[in-house]
Design a protein around this motif. Sequence first.
Motif, PDB file in Angstrom:
ATOM      1  N   ALA A 159       1.844   0.758  -2.281  1.00  0.00           N
ATOM      2  CA  ALA A 159       1.502   1.728  -1.920  1.00  0.00           C
ATOM      3  C   ALA A 159       2.233   2.877  -1.020  1.00  0.00           C
ATOM      4  CB  ALA A 159       0.304   1.471  -0.954  1.00  0.00           C
TER       5      ALA A 159
ATOM      6  N   GLU B 133      -6.083   9.302   1.869  1.00  0.00           N
ATOM      7  CA  GLU B 133      -5.810   7.949   1.414  1.00  0.00           C
ATOM      8  C   GLU B 133      -5.478   7.320   2.879  1.00  0.00           C
ATOM      9  OE1 GLU B 133      -1.436   8.260   0.322  1.00  0.00           O
ATOM     10  OE2 GLU B 133      -0.636   9.093   1.757  1.00  0.00           O
TER      11      GLU B 133
ATOM     12  N   GLN C  81       2.530   6.954  -1.207  1.00  0.00           N
ATOM     13  CA  GLN C  81       1.878   7.952   0.129  1.00  0.00           C
ATOM     14  C   GLN C  81       2.551   8.648   0.677  1.00  0.00           C
ATOM     15  OE1 GLN C  81      -0.575   5.230   2.910  1.00  0.00           O
ATOM     16  NE2 GLN C  81      -1.266   4.350   0.932  1.00  0.00           N
TER      17      GLN C  81
ATOM     18  N   ASP D 252       1.585  -4.072  -1.353  1.00  0.00           N
ATOM     19  CA  ASP D 252       2.048  -3.318  -0.151  1.00  0.00           C
ATOM     20  C   ASP D 252       3.073  -2.159  -0.311  1.00  0.00           C
ATOM     21  OD1 ASP D 252      -0.021  -3.906   1.542  1.00  0.00           O
ATOM     22  OD2 ASP D 252       0.340  -5.437   2.223  1.00  0.00           O
TER      23      ASP D 252
ATOM     24  N   PRO E  27      -1.868   1.132   3.912  1.00  0.00           N
ATOM     25  CA  PRO E  27      -2.136  -0.856   3.885  1.00  0.00           C
ATOM     26  C   PRO E  27      -1.464  -1.414   5.090  1.00  0.00           C
ATOM     27  CG  PRO E  27       0.315  -0.077   2.717  1.00  0.00           C
ATOM     28  CD  PRO E  27       0.020   1.326   3.511  1.00  0.00           C
TER      29      PRO E  27
END
Length: 344
Positions: A174, A204, A178, A171, A207
């Motif tokens: 991510a 996208e 991003q 997480d 999370p």
Amino acid sequence: MSAELIKAVRGRQTAVVERLLASGANPDTREESSGLTALMIASGQADPATVRVLIAAGADVLTTDPRAGATALHKACQGGSLDVVRQLVEAGAFVDAIATTTGHTALMDALWYKFPDIAEYLLAQGTSLNIYTHYGFSLEQHFQYELNVNTFGKDKLLEAEQHLNARRSADEAAIARQELMAATSEGDTERVRKLLDEGAEVDERYPNVGGFNDSHTPLLVASRDGHTEIVRLLLAAGADVNAVEPTFGAVPLHKAVYNGHADITADLVRQDGIDLNWVGATNGYTPLHDSLWHGYEDCSRILVEAGADLTHVAHDGKSPLDLAVEVFGEGHALTELIRARSAG
């Protein structure tokens, strides 16, 4: 026939269960003594063959038991069959469903009953880590308590802890990766433009970390937060105009009208393939319902002129006309427009 079905499920007699269902037995039959459905029993007994037959017959994967408020997925996490858990999730079971008595999610039960493979699977499905039980424990506190009170099977708990830590690390990675979502959240139009030109993934998903952007795409966030130019850039880059976020079951158009962003609403309704009438999961409201409910006349007019459905009745029994009368009044021009369009 109901008693026969429960008996066959309890006896793991899959062929008999299948025959009874074909003869008209109700797949949602509940056992009289426990209140558990046939699917809950088969799930708890770790009986994938019977679970498969019940799901195929339409058994409800979301209903809860009357004593603990748990779902079939909770029972499967107690029973320990990854096959059963996977079947339930693929059939639409909600991975973050909370048992009404304890506040436990399926992940908490998988940890408590020491099934690290199930925990790993649920973590891969995006189940939330930022949760609390009804007795005040966070997931982390709950897990530490388990380690302290269990003298048997600690190796399995420690294996599950590795999966938890891996998910937390994933997480964090991510979020750091991003950049498009970060720029969108900050309203940095030029940064969004640059990232899209460089090939950033336009759809996208953020999370699930227990935050406002969980499972959102950049377009959902930009539409919600009123970043008009960023919305236009994302649409030009091919963003999914009907992307659904799982918390409310809403699409970008819901987000825009709910917050009164008329310019974004106008941009969205012009997009090819947009579903003007997507029904939100929480209350059954379409975007038109939401815009009327919050009193945004300009957004409502845009939707009406674009051909939004004027007949849909939401979970509260209200049509767009009902909400227009309630919010704007009988004699308001918008109310009259909706009434005329409904009649014609």
